[in-house]
Design a protein around this motif. Structure first.
Motif, PDB file in Angstrom:
ATOM      1  N   LEU A  78     -16.294  16.601  -9.373  1.00 58.66           N
ATOM      2  CA  LEU A  78     -17.461  16.159 -10.335  1.00 58.66           C
ATOM      3  C   LEU A  78     -17.308  16.546 -11.722  1.00 58.66           C
ATOM      4  O   LEU A  78     -17.694  15.930 -12.685  1.00 58.66           O
ATOM      5  N   ILE A  79     -16.978  17.818 -11.762  1.00 59.65           N
ATOM      6  CA  ILE A  79     -17.154  18.602 -13.061  1.00 59.65           C
ATOM      7  C   ILE A  79     -16.033  18.078 -14.052  1.00 59.65           C
ATOM      8  O   ILE A  79     -16.241  17.726 -15.212  1.00 59.65           O
ATOM      9  N   ARG A  80     -14.813  17.748 -13.493  1.00 60.84           N
ATOM     10  CA  ARG A  80     -13.922  16.840 -14.093  1.00 60.84           C
ATOM     11  C   ARG A  80     -14.181  15.728 -14.695  1.00 60.84           C
ATOM     12  O   ARG A  80     -13.930  15.211 -15.620  1.00 60.84           O
ATOM     13  N   SER A  81     -14.887  14.819 -13.828  1.00 57.42           N
ATOM     14  CA  SER A  81     -15.281  13.521 -14.233  1.00 57.42           C
ATOM     15  C   SER A  81     -16.298  13.522 -15.388  1.00 57.42           C
ATOM     16  O   SER A  81     -16.323  12.781 -16.270  1.00 57.42           O
ATOM     17  N   GLN A  82     -17.423  14.527 -15.279  1.00 60.28           N
ATOM     18  CA  GLN A  82     -17.947  14.564 -16.302  1.00 60.28           C
ATOM     19  C   GLN A  82     -17.416  15.130 -17.623  1.00 60.28           C
ATOM     20  O   GLN A  82     -17.960  14.698 -18.809  1.00 60.28           O
ATOM     21  N   LEU A  83     -16.521  15.970 -17.408  1.00 61.78           N
ATOM     22  CA  LEU A  83     -15.872  16.788 -18.677  1.00 61.78           C
ATOM     23  C   LEU A  83     -14.972  15.420 -19.243  1.00 61.78           C
ATOM     24  O   LEU A  83     -15.102  15.316 -20.544  1.00 61.78           O
ATOM     25  N   LEU A  87     -15.608  13.873 -23.138  1.00 63.88           N
ATOM     26  CA  LEU A  87     -14.384  13.650 -24.316  1.00 63.88           C
ATOM     27  C   LEU A  87     -14.300  12.384 -24.784  1.00 63.88           C
ATOM     28  O   LEU A  87     -14.062  12.232 -25.788  1.00 63.88           O
ATOM     29  N   VAL A  88     -14.338  11.402 -23.709  1.00 64.00           N
ATOM     30  CA  VAL A  88     -14.253  10.127 -24.003  1.00 64.00           C
ATOM     31  C   VAL A  88     -15.479   9.484 -24.918  1.00 64.00           C
ATOM     32  O   VAL A  88     -15.088   9.027 -26.028  1.00 64.00           O
ATOM     33  N   VAL A  89     -16.338   9.897 -24.640  1.00 65.20           N
ATOM     34  CA  VAL A  89     -17.773   9.568 -25.531  1.00 65.20           C
ATOM     35  C   VAL A  89     -17.735  10.271 -26.928  1.00 65.20           C
ATOM     36  O   VAL A  89     -17.762   9.759 -28.030  1.00 65.20           O
ATOM     37  N   THR A  90     -17.169  11.542 -26.990  1.00 59.22           N
ATOM     38  CA  THR A  90     -17.026  11.937 -28.018  1.00 59.22           C
ATOM     39  C   THR A  90     -16.032  11.744 -28.850  1.00 59.22           C
ATOM     40  O   THR A  90     -16.008  11.383 -30.152  1.00 59.22           O
ATOM     41  N   ALA A  91     -14.746  11.223 -28.348  1.00 63.12           N
ATOM     42  CA  ALA A  91     -13.799  10.565 -28.974  1.00 63.12           C
ATOM     43  C   ALA A  91     -14.238   9.327 -29.800  1.00 63.12           C
ATOM     44  O   ALA A  91     -13.804   9.049 -30.642  1.00 63.12           O
ATOM     45  N   VAL A 104     -26.374   5.184 -29.637  1.00 62.18           N
ATOM     46  CA  VAL A 104     -25.631   4.450 -28.688  1.00 62.18           C
ATOM     47  C   VAL A 104     -24.745   5.399 -27.644  1.00 62.18           C
ATOM     48  O   VAL A 104     -24.612   5.222 -26.309  1.00 62.18           O
ATOM     49  N   CYS A 105     -23.868   6.304 -28.477  1.00 59.48           N
ATOM     50  CA  CYS A 105     -22.990   7.107 -27.720  1.00 59.48           C
ATOM     51  C   CYS A 105     -24.022   7.972 -26.578  1.00 59.48           C
ATOM     52  O   CYS A 105     -23.232   8.097 -25.440  1.00 59.48           O
ATOM     53  N   ALA A 106     -24.979   8.514 -26.927  1.00 60.26           N
ATOM     54  CA  ALA A 106     -26.010   9.270 -25.949  1.00 60.26           C
ATOM     55  C   ALA A 106     -26.299   8.360 -24.955  1.00 60.26           C
ATOM     56  O   ALA A 106     -26.322   8.917 -23.833  1.00 60.26           O
ATOM     57  N   TRP A 107     -26.856   7.034 -25.106  1.00 54.88           N
ATOM     58  CA  TRP A 107     -27.259   6.206 -24.099  1.00 54.88           C
ATOM     59  C   TRP A 107     -26.235   5.812 -23.316  1.00 54.88           C
ATOM     60  O   TRP A 107     -26.295   6.030 -21.962  1.00 54.88           O
ATOM     61  N   LEU A 108     -24.801   5.508 -23.719  1.00 58.20           N
ATOM     62  CA  LEU A 108     -23.564   5.351 -22.745  1.00 58.20           C
ATOM     63  C   LEU A 108     -23.332   6.590 -21.966  1.00 58.20           C
ATOM     64  O   LEU A 108     -23.099   6.452 -20.783  1.00 58.20           O
ATOM     65  N   TYR A 109     -23.566   7.682 -22.691  1.00 57.93           N
ATOM     66  CA  TYR A 109     -23.268   8.944 -21.879  1.00 57.93           C
ATOM     67  C   TYR A 109     -23.945   9.275 -20.664  1.00 57.93           C
ATOM     68  O   TYR A 109     -23.652   9.553 -19.564  1.00 57.93           O
TER      69      TYR A 109
END
Length: 130
Positions: A50-55, A59-63, A107-112
């Motif tokens: 779970l932690i890896r999937s959230q990380l 990272l994808v949303v930040t990128a 938008v990034c926050a909503w998607l995350y």
């Protein structure tokens, strides 16, 4: 163990032909929720997953957010036509970088949040046996 042909069972013995059906059924394995609660190796792997999937999601949303800001910077820096625009007397680059970044953040926050909620729901479904 064979008694041989024609030999009757010894007196006082009972022949068992089927298991007791009235006995309470004990689960042979522990549940995933027990594994997580007991912090066993399986539970630890589940939590780390779970932690890896959230990380990975973060990272994808930040990128994506950084790529969109980079696009805005490239548009302001390398497209001279855009830097000459004025909207209500304010230069378009100022509006893009000063005001236009906030919808991108939203938008990034909503998607995350949407994807993180989905990850947690999948984890919860896996842990809670329904």
């Amino acid at each position: 163990m064979s008694l041989g042909p024609g030999r009757p069972p010894a007196p006082g013995r009972v022949r068992v032909s089927a298991p007791r059906t009235q006995a309470p059924h004990l689960p042979a394995t522990t549940s995933v929720s027990q594994e997580v609660a007991e912090q066993s190796a399986v539970g630890e792997i589940m939590v780390q997953s779970l932690i890896r999937s959230q990380l990975r999601l973060a990272l994808v949303v930040t990128a994506g957010f950084m790529a969109s800001l980079l696009f805005c910077w490239v548009l302001v820096s390398w497209v001279p036509f855009f830097s000459q625009w004025r909207i209500m007397g304010i230069p378009a680059p100022w509006l893009l970088l000063g005001v236009g970044a906030y919808p991108i953040i939203g938008v990034c926050a909503w998607l995350y949040v949407r994807a993180a909620t989905k990850n947690e729901a999948q984890y919860r479904d896996l842990v809670e046996e329904k």
